[in-house]
Structure formats: C-alpha cells, structure tokens
Scaffold this motif. Structure first.
Motif, PDB file in Angstrom:
ATOM      1  N   ASN A  94      23.870  80.551  72.345  1.00  0.00           N
ATOM      2  CA  ASN A  94      23.370  80.455  70.971  1.00  0.00           C
ATOM      3  C   ASN A  94      22.244  81.447  70.676  1.00  0.00           C
ATOM      4  N   LEU A  95      22.218  82.571  71.379  1.00  0.00           N
ATOM      5  CA  LEU A  95      21.164  83.555  71.150  1.00  0.00           C
ATOM      6  C   LEU A  95      21.170  84.064  69.708  1.00  0.00           C
ATOM      7  N   GLY A  96      22.334  84.073  69.069  1.00  0.00           N
ATOM      8  CA  GLY A  96      22.431  84.581  67.711  1.00  0.00           C
ATOM      9  C   GLY A  96      21.996  83.598  66.643  1.00  0.00           C
TER      10      GLY A  96
ATOM     11  N   GLN B 183      14.490  92.549  60.538  1.00  0.00           N
ATOM     12  CA  GLN B 183      14.526  93.746  61.362  1.00  0.00           C
ATOM     13  C   GLN B 183      13.117  94.159  61.791  1.00  0.00           C
ATOM     14  N   SER B 184      12.136  93.941  60.931  1.00  0.00           N
ATOM     15  CA  SER B 184      10.772  94.338  61.281  1.00  0.00           C
ATOM     16  C   SER B 184      10.243  93.517  62.455  1.00  0.00           C
ATOM     17  N   HIS B 185      10.549  92.220  62.460  1.00  0.00           N
ATOM     18  CA  HIS B 185      10.135  91.371  63.576  1.00  0.00           C
ATOM     19  C   HIS B 185      10.791  91.840  64.869  1.00  0.00           C
TER      20      HIS B 185
ATOM     21  N   LEU C  24      15.809  89.636  73.442  1.00  0.00           N
ATOM     22  CA  LEU C  24      15.475  91.052  73.596  1.00  0.00           C
ATOM     23  C   LEU C  24      16.364  91.725  74.629  1.00  0.00           C
ATOM     24  N   GLU C  25      16.612  91.050  75.747  1.00  0.00           N
ATOM     25  CA  GLU C  25      17.479  91.635  76.776  1.00  0.00           C
ATOM     26  C   GLU C  25      18.895  91.816  76.252  1.00  0.00           C
TER      27      GLU C  25
ATOM     28  N   LEU D 183      22.410  94.360  64.325  1.00  0.00           N
ATOM     29  CA  LEU D 183      22.309  93.976  65.729  1.00  0.00           C
ATOM     30  C   LEU D 183      21.173  92.985  65.929  1.00  0.00           C
ATOM     31  N   ALA D 184      20.066  93.189  65.215  1.00  0.00           N
ATOM     32  CA  ALA D 184      18.930  92.264  65.318  1.00  0.00           C
ATOM     33  C   ALA D 184      19.335  90.861  64.887  1.00  0.00           C
ATOM     34  N   TYR D 185      20.035  90.758  63.765  1.00  0.00           N
ATOM     35  CA  TYR D 185      20.448  89.447  63.285  1.00  0.00           C
ATOM     36  C   TYR D 185      21.421  88.789  64.256  1.00  0.00           C
ATOM     37  N   SER D 186      22.300  89.583  64.876  1.00  0.00           N
ATOM     38  CA  SER D 186      23.279  89.023  65.807  1.00  0.00           C
ATOM     39  C   SER D 186      22.622  88.479  67.065  1.00  0.00           C
ATOM     40  N   CYS D 187      21.384  88.904  67.334  1.00  0.00           N
ATOM     41  CA  CYS D 187      20.651  88.431  68.518  1.00  0.00           C
ATOM     42  C   CYS D 187      19.596  87.385  68.167  1.00  0.00           C
ATOM     43  N   GLY D 188      19.639  86.881  66.935  1.00  0.00           N
ATOM     44  CA  GLY D 188      18.768  85.768  66.584  1.00  0.00           C
ATOM     45  C   GLY D 188      17.452  86.116  65.923  1.00  0.00           C
TER      46      GLY D 188
END
Length: 318
Positions: free
Chosen positions: A221-223, A292-294, A263-264, A283-288
């Motif tokens: 559930n990382l996303g 994007q700034s965060h 992050l990994e 890609l940021a959203y897909s990793c949770g």
C-alpha cells in the motif's frame, strides 16, 4: 577477483600500516592489532557484483575492533557485512552476543561496535550489502548479528558456493546480469539466516507475525497517500501503541519506515525504464506522496539530488 593489496609487495616494517589503510578504505575503518608471533602477512582480493562489494581477506592472526569513533568515520551506515569463513577459526562479538566461526560458517556484522579476531591464519569472504535487503525480510539485524550460521545448514553451503563462484565470474557479467545475480545472492543469505533463526528459542512469535504482516501491508500500500501509523495498526488489528512497541523492538519507527520505503520505491522507479513514461509528479503520487513539492524536498534530503537530476544522472540506473 582482482588483487587489491598484498603485504608481500612491501617491506615488512611498512606492510601492516599499508594493510590497515587498505582495510579502512575497502571494508571499514577499524582498530587492527596483529597477534601472530611470526609477523603479519595478508592479501586482499576484490570483486563488485551489482550493489555488492565482495572482498576475500587472507591474513595472519589479528584482532579487529569497530569502536564508536571508527564507525562515525566510515559513513557506511546503510550497509553491513556478511562474512563467510573459508579457512581458519574466527571469533566475533556484537550486540551482547559472542560466537565462533569455523570453515564454512557465516556471520553477519552490522555497523555497531564489534570485535572479530583469530588466533591463527584465516581466509574470509566479506560481502557488503544494503542492510535494508535483510531487515525487510528478517527485522532488526540485532536478532542475528554475531550469530553463527553453521556450515551444516543446507542453505549455508549454498551461500558459500554461490558467492565463491560469483566472485570468480564477476568480470564476465553484464551490469543487468550482475544485478540479477546479486539479488539471488541476497535471497540466499536471507534464507540461510531465517533457517538459523528457526532454531533459536521461541520468542514473541505472535508479535513477530504482527510485525511481518505490518511490513507486508506497507509494501502493498505504498501508493496510498492515507497510509499512516494509525491506519496500519487498524489494518493489522492491533492498537497503535502495541504496534509502535513491536516496531521499537525491531529498532524502527512506523512513520519513518513508511516514508523510507516510499522514497526507496520512488528511487527505484526513477531509474526503471518501465516507469520512464511517468512524470516526476505522477511517480510521486504513485508512491504515496500527496504533492510533488513534498516528494522533491524529501527525496533531495535523502539522496542529495532532485528527482529529475537523479533520473538523469549517469551510472545510477541499473
């Protein structure tokens, strides 16, 4: 394997000083004390296979001590060493555990105060690998550091044979093949440690099972941008306080672990051609990550580069 150093190439009065400097650079800064009555002799041979550094150390009797000061100096906080004794007899101590390794035995030594030594000539194969590769599957390394993984185990003999052959053929592999073989090697090490831990006296089995379920839920559930410690506790059916206690027993913090794994995962995807069609934001959203700034701020804090620069950097992919 290529030869990095041999004391035979130096005058006896200088050889141990150069040996110590080479050990510092290749493996880890430590305090070394020769204990052989007949003088010191040693050689280092090395190979690199994907993310793994493999070093075969042949040496006279010596005591090796990793102190808080030497640990601060090396900076290799994200890796550890798996040591396979090939010849001689080695003793090791770390995390309130002391053990002896004979030929064919394996021991894991992490980046904490430790002692390794011998009373005779030895040959050891050191494999430096990312700590996370072991901890994701087995929990905190404190469970198995300085624990002899005996040569009588089926898995142990497979690890020894595999890494000796891997070191011998490293120069013949493509980068992709090297990464695949390194992954197989890590899996073999994990299986051998798990086999050894199965023979340890029972501990809090229920707590370990809950901890492992929590890790699996995080990976699956990382996303999910809503994944946080409270949601995780609810998902595995325990109170947040109890789950926090289980994570502390494994030297982890729930929230820190979730962000670390996000992050990994993002770093892996940034260098994976299969995700090249995704923008950094997607890609940021897909990793949770919710923004994007965060993501960019946290990523640069951890990796020293912005996500875009990391994606473009030569030599990172693969």
């Amino acid at each position: 394997m290529r030869t990095l150093f041999s004391t035979a190439d130096y005058a006896p009065e200088d050889s141990f000083r150069f040996w110590r400097e080479t050990i510092f650079d290749r493996i880890v800064p430590v305090e070394l004390t020769p204990t052989a009555a007949h003088g010191f002799a040693g050689s280092l041979e090395a190979a690199e296979v994907g993310p793994l550094l493999i070093t075969r150390v042949t040496q006279s009797a010596v005591t090796t001590v990793a102190t808080p000061d030497t640990i601060r100096r090396h900076g290799k906080y994200e890796t550890l060493n798996v040591a396979i004794t090939l010849k001689g007899r080695v003793f090791s101590a770390q995390d309130d555990r002391t053990a002896i390794q004979n030929p064919g035995d394996i021991v894991v030594m992490d980046r904490r105060p430790a002692v390794m030594g011998s009373d005779g000539d030895t040959q050891t194969l050191f494999i430096e690998m990312p700590r996370a590769c072991l901890e994701r599957a087995l929990g905190s390394t404190r469970r198995f550091t300085a624990l002899t993984i005996g040569a009588d185990q089926v898995g142990t003999s497979m690890v020894t044979t595999f890494f000796q052959e891997l070191a011998r053929t490293a120069g013949q592999m493509t980068p992709d093949m090297a990464n695949r073989m390194a992954s197989i090697g890590v899996d073999l090490v994990v299986a051998s440690i798990a086999e050894r831990l199965a023979h340890e006296p029972p501990r809090n089995i229920q707590g370990i099972l809950i901890f492992q379920r929590a890790l699996a839920h995080i990976e699956a559930n990382l996303g999910d941008v809503n994944l946080d410690p409270a949601q995780l506790a609810a998902a595995v059916g325990v109170s947040l306080r109890h789950l926090q206690t289980l994570f502390r027993e494994q030297d982890r913090n729930i929230a820190d672990w979730i962000w670390r794994r996000r992050l990994e995962s993002a770093a892996q995807r940034l260098t994976d051609p299969g995700f090249s069609h995704l923008s950094v934001g997607e890609l940021a959203y897909s990793c949770g990550f919710s923004t994007q700034s965060h993501f960019s701020r946290r990523f640069k804090e951890s990796y020293g580069l912005s996500p875009s620069d990391y994606r473009r950097a030569p030599g990172i992919a693969g």
